[in-house]
Every structure is written in structure tokens, then in C-alpha cells.
Design an enzyme around this catalytic site. Structure first.
Site, PDB file in Angstrom:
ATOM      1  N   HIS A   1      28.033  89.787  33.528  1.00 34.59           N
ATOM      2  CA  HIS A   1      27.953  91.234  33.681  1.00 34.59           C
ATOM      3  C   HIS A   1      29.342  91.834  33.515  1.00 34.59           C
ATOM      4  CE1 HIS A   1      23.782  91.370  34.909  1.00 34.59           C
ATOM      5  NE2 HIS A   1      24.007  90.368  35.738  1.00 34.59           N
TER       6      HIS A   1
ATOM      7  N   CYS B   1      27.624  96.982  29.699  1.00 28.28           N
ATOM      8  CA  CYS B   1      26.402  96.150  29.725  1.00 28.28           C
ATOM      9  C   CYS B   1      25.316  96.747  28.831  1.00 28.28           C
ATOM     10  CB  CYS B   1      25.869  96.012  31.149  1.00 28.28           C
ATOM     11  SG  CYS B   1      26.677  94.727  32.118  1.00 28.28           S
TER      12      CYS B   1
END
Length: 114
Positions: free
Chosen positions: A22, A34
Site C-alpha cells: 500500500h 493506490c
């Protein structure tokens, strides 16, 4: 950090890619890094399928995991189209990396044997 690994054959063709992690750029639901990586990578897989009729092998998992492999035995004209679409994905991911390098890292690996 998002880790992107692009695997190429000895001749330079993209064989597969793997994305995991992430970005932690912003709170969940507001993380543009993201979201950008997801849109570009999933969009590339969808484009390969729509433009060529080939369904790449792919796996989606937890922690931002996505892997995708291209079949080896494609006709040359189909393979060329797949390569162009995936090279476009790489350019887009590199553009994200240029701007948000603290949140995404792209690595290229080449096969030892073709």
C-alpha cells in the site's frame, strides 16, 4: 510502499508483473497513489483481454496484491499487441513513481533462460 516488479524474458518481452503493498499516501479511500496504480494495472489487464481476446492469468489478494502472467505461446501479432498495452502500463506506473517515489517502487527483472 507499493512494490511493482516487472519480469521480462531475455529478449525483453514482458512475461509477468506483480504488485503488492500500500502507498500510505493518504487515508483509505483517499489515497490517489493506490487508486492510480490499481486503475492502471487492472485497466491494462482489461485492455489486453478486450483488444486481443486473451485472458491473462491473474491473481488478486490481500494487501494490494495483484499478479499477472502472459501466456508464452501467443501468435506474434497478438503478442505484439499485448506488449504494447503492457509497455503503456509501465509508462503510466513510471509516471506515478516519478511524482510519488516515496510511495511506489518499480523493479525490473530479466529471466536467466528464455
Amino acid at each position: 510502499m507499493i512494490s511493482v516488479t516487472i519480469y521480462r524474458t531475455q529478449s525483453g518481452k514482458i512475461q509477468s508483473f506483480m504488485i503488492s503493498g500500500h502507498a500510505f499516501y493518504a487515508n483509505r479511500g483517499k489515497d490517489i497513489v493506490c487508486a492510480g496504480v490499481s486503475a492502471v494495472s487492472v485497466g491494462a489487464i482489461n485492455a489486453v483481454h478486450k483488444v486481443t481476446g486473451i485472458t491473462p492469468e491473474f491473481e488478486v489478494g490481500e494487501a494490494g496484491y495483484l499478479s499477472c502472467s502472459i501466456p508464452n505461446d501467443l501468435p506474434e501479432d497478438v503478442s505484439d499487441k499485448v506488449q504494447i498495452l503492457l509497455e503503456g502500463m509501465i509508462v503510466s506506473l513510471q509516471t506515478i513513481e516519478e511524482e510519488y517515489g516515496k510511495h511506489i517502487k518499480i523493479t525490473f527483472k530479466k529471466q536467466e533462460v528464455e
